[in-house]
Write a protein that holds these residues in place. Structure first.
Motif, mmCIF file in Angstrom:
data_model
loop_
_atom_site.group_PDB
_atom_site.id
_atom_site.type_symbol
_atom_site.label_atom_id
_atom_site.label_comp_id
_atom_site.label_asym_id
_atom_site.label_seq_id
_atom_site.Cartn_x
_atom_site.Cartn_y
_atom_site.Cartn_z
ATOM 1 N N PHE A 198 0.776 -0.777 -0.219
ATOM 2 C CA PHE A 198 0.264 0.067 -0.221
ATOM 3 C C PHE A 198 1.083 1.207 0.203
ATOM 4 N N ALA A 199 1.970 1.173 0.709
ATOM 5 C CA ALA A 199 2.721 2.324 0.732
ATOM 6 C C ALA A 199 3.547 2.221 -0.647
ATOM 7 N N ALA A 200 4.123 1.413 -1.318
ATOM 8 C CA ALA A 200 4.981 1.561 -3.130
ATOM 9 C C ALA A 200 3.705 2.160 -3.373
ATOM 10 N N GLN A 201 2.720 2.047 -3.112
ATOM 11 C CA GLN A 201 1.829 2.491 -4.556
ATOM 12 C C GLN A 201 1.261 3.964 -4.266
ATOM 13 N N GLU A 202 1.323 4.680 -2.660
ATOM 14 C CA GLU A 202 1.635 5.924 -2.855
ATOM 15 C C GLU A 202 2.355 6.392 -2.443
ATOM 16 N N ILE A 203 3.216 6.046 -2.599
ATOM 17 C CA ILE A 203 4.937 6.199 -2.863
ATOM 18 C C ILE A 203 5.466 6.816 -3.975
ATOM 19 N N THR A 204 4.448 5.909 -5.323
ATOM 20 C CA THR A 204 5.043 6.041 -7.074
ATOM 21 C C THR A 204 3.902 6.922 -7.072
ATOM 22 N N LYS A 205 2.521 7.292 -6.104
ATOM 23 C CA LYS A 205 1.187 8.338 -7.222
ATOM 24 C C LYS A 205 2.377 9.760 -6.585
ATOM 25 N N ARG A 206 3.314 9.953 -5.440
ATOM 26 C CA ARG A 206 3.148 10.996 -4.717
ATOM 27 C C ARG A 206 4.551 11.609 -5.826
ATOM 28 N N ARG A 207 5.360 10.682 -6.334
ATOM 29 C CA ARG A 207 6.988 10.965 -7.154
ATOM 30 C C ARG A 207 5.767 11.401 -8.572
ATOM 31 N N ASP A 208 4.880 11.276 -8.623
ATOM 32 C CA ASP A 208 4.876 11.699 -10.123
ATOM 33 C C ASP A 208 4.166 13.148 -9.720
ATOM 34 N N LYS A 209 5.507 13.580 -10.006
ATOM 35 C CA LYS A 209 4.742 15.668 -9.885
ATOM 36 C C LYS A 209 4.671 16.064 -10.953
ATOM 37 N N GLY A 210 4.483 15.601 -12.139
ATOM 38 C CA GLY A 210 2.916 16.249 -12.753
ATOM 39 C C GLY A 210 1.303 15.679 -13.070
ATOM 40 N N GLY A 211 1.555 14.272 -12.471
ATOM 41 C CA GLY A 211 0.294 13.403 -12.221
ATOM 42 C C GLY A 211 -0.331 13.965 -11.283
ATOM 43 N N PHE A 212 0.383 13.836 -9.675
ATOM 44 C CA PHE A 212 -0.346 14.259 -8.390
ATOM 45 C C PHE A 212 -0.066 15.137 -7.931
ATOM 46 N N THR A 213 -0.224 16.743 -8.292
ATOM 47 C CA THR A 213 0.072 17.841 -8.118
ATOM 48 C C THR A 213 -1.677 18.447 -6.672
ATOM 49 N N ARG A 214 -0.661 19.714 -6.263
ATOM 50 C CA ARG A 214 -1.829 20.245 -5.451
ATOM 51 C C ARG A 214 -2.961 20.755 -5.380
ATOM 52 N N ARG A 215 -2.520 21.437 -7.231
ATOM 53 C CA ARG A 215 -3.478 21.822 -7.698
ATOM 54 C C ARG A 215 -4.846 21.218 -7.682
ATOM 55 N N GLY A 216 -4.492 20.168 -8.888
ATOM 56 C CA GLY A 216 -5.642 19.066 -8.583
ATOM 57 C C GLY A 216 -6.351 18.364 -7.639
#
Length: 326
Positions: free
Chosen positions: A214-232
């Motif tokens: 679960f942590a690995a998938q969350e980390i993967t998402k958060r390392r995607d700076k273009g996909g996971f943004t504060r604005r979005g």
């Protein structure tokens, strides 16, 4: 002890924590040309079967969070099911326009993607929505009920009655973008999942525990700076806080879709959208008298497709089979 962020990143299973399941079709669709757009929604279709499943993801999550269900339905049963997964506006590979997001507008986004795919027949769509995705699913059923074959509402609400805990969670999830606090913030996100599931051995057999995967998938998402943004994330969050479906509106959904085509799934220890929300949603839809079913999972949290994968799969399969006989 759970793995730290550094240990997760160094684990040999980390590079392939996101399964590269081969879609039948993928691409981007330009939508909302008359609704503030156009902007692109990224999607994938898995499987080629006649039963069309529409998986609607929740707040701040990517389409690949459905990868277990994509495999269970779109690959293991690819001649029976076709699965649509996609990134909602504001997240992943989809565009992130700066505007007010609402669940009704995001429902229209989804319907336009379905139009593009040609999934337009009467009673064709088996819609499964989790959390914010469940709110979007309600709006889809309200807007175009004749297209809905079945409706599965997971860990969601007709409206958020008490938002203190929810807003606190949003704050914590936004703060996870700060690198120095990732370990602490991951613990907060994991608090939304049942402890017993997190501590159990990884069902895929590569990480020490489910919690580490679960942590690995969350980390993967958060390392995607273009996909996971504060604005979005913030734009999506606004849509959840403002979502509301009244008794009258949900009665209309039940009358036009059919109560026997609707099921509600929720966990008793969901501390993001608490279980009383499921009871309110059930009542507003008409409850048992209208044929709506409700399944409450004792000791489970917000992420039922992970925590109860075999039972979740069986419930979806059973509802699809049930409505075929109607």
């Amino acid at each position: 002890m759970p793995l730290t962020v550094a240990e997760v990143l160094e684990h040999p299973a980390y590079p392939h924590v996101i399964r590269r399941l081969q879609p039948t079709k993928k691409g981007k669709v330009a939508i909302a040309s008359r609704r503030g757009g156009p902007f692109d929604i990224a999607f994938e279709v898995h499987g080629s079967g006649p039963n069309h499943l529409v998986w609607v993801m929740g707040l701040g999550a990517f389409m690949w969070f459905w990868q277990r269900q994509t495999k269970d339905f779109g690959h293991d049963q690819n001649s029976k099911y076709s699965c649509l997964v996609f990134d909602n506006r504001g997240m992943g590979e989809s565009d992130k326009p700066i505007m007010r997001y609402t669940t009704s507008e995001m429902a229209r986004d989804t319907l336009e993607v379905l139009d593009y795919l040609g999934w337009t027949s009467r009673r064709e769509l088996h819609v499964i929505g989790i959390s914010m995705g469940g709110m979007i699913a309600q709006e889809m059923a309200y807007l175009e009920p004749e297209r809905i074959a079945s409706l599965t509402l997971v860990s969601t609400a007709a409206e958020l009655k008490s938002t203190v805990g929810y807003i606190e969670n949003l704050r914590n999830r936004i703060n996870i973008l700060i690198p120095k606090s990732v370990d602490v913030q991951l613990d907060e996100v994991k608090s939304r999942v049942s402890h017993s599931w997190l501590c159990a051995p990884d069902v895929d057999g590569e990480f020490p525990t489910n919690g580490d995967r679960f942590a690995a998938q969350e980390i993967t998402k958060r390392r995607d700076k273009g996909g996971f943004t504060r604005r979005g994330f913030l734009c999506q969050a606004v849509s959840t806080v403002t979502h509301k479906k009244t008794v009258e509106q949900l009665h209309k959904v039940t009358e036009t879709v059919g109560g026997s085509r609707i099921q509600i799934l929720h966990g008793t220890i969901d501390n993001l959208i608490t279980v009383p929300h499921a009871h309110v949603l059930y009542d507003r839809l008409g409850g048992k008298a209208a044929g709506v079913t409700k399944t409450i999972f004792e000791g489970r949290g917000h992420y039922l497709p992970w925590e109860e994968r075999p039972k979740f799969r069986a419930l979806i399969e059973a509802l699809v089979e049930k409505v075929q006989a109607l």
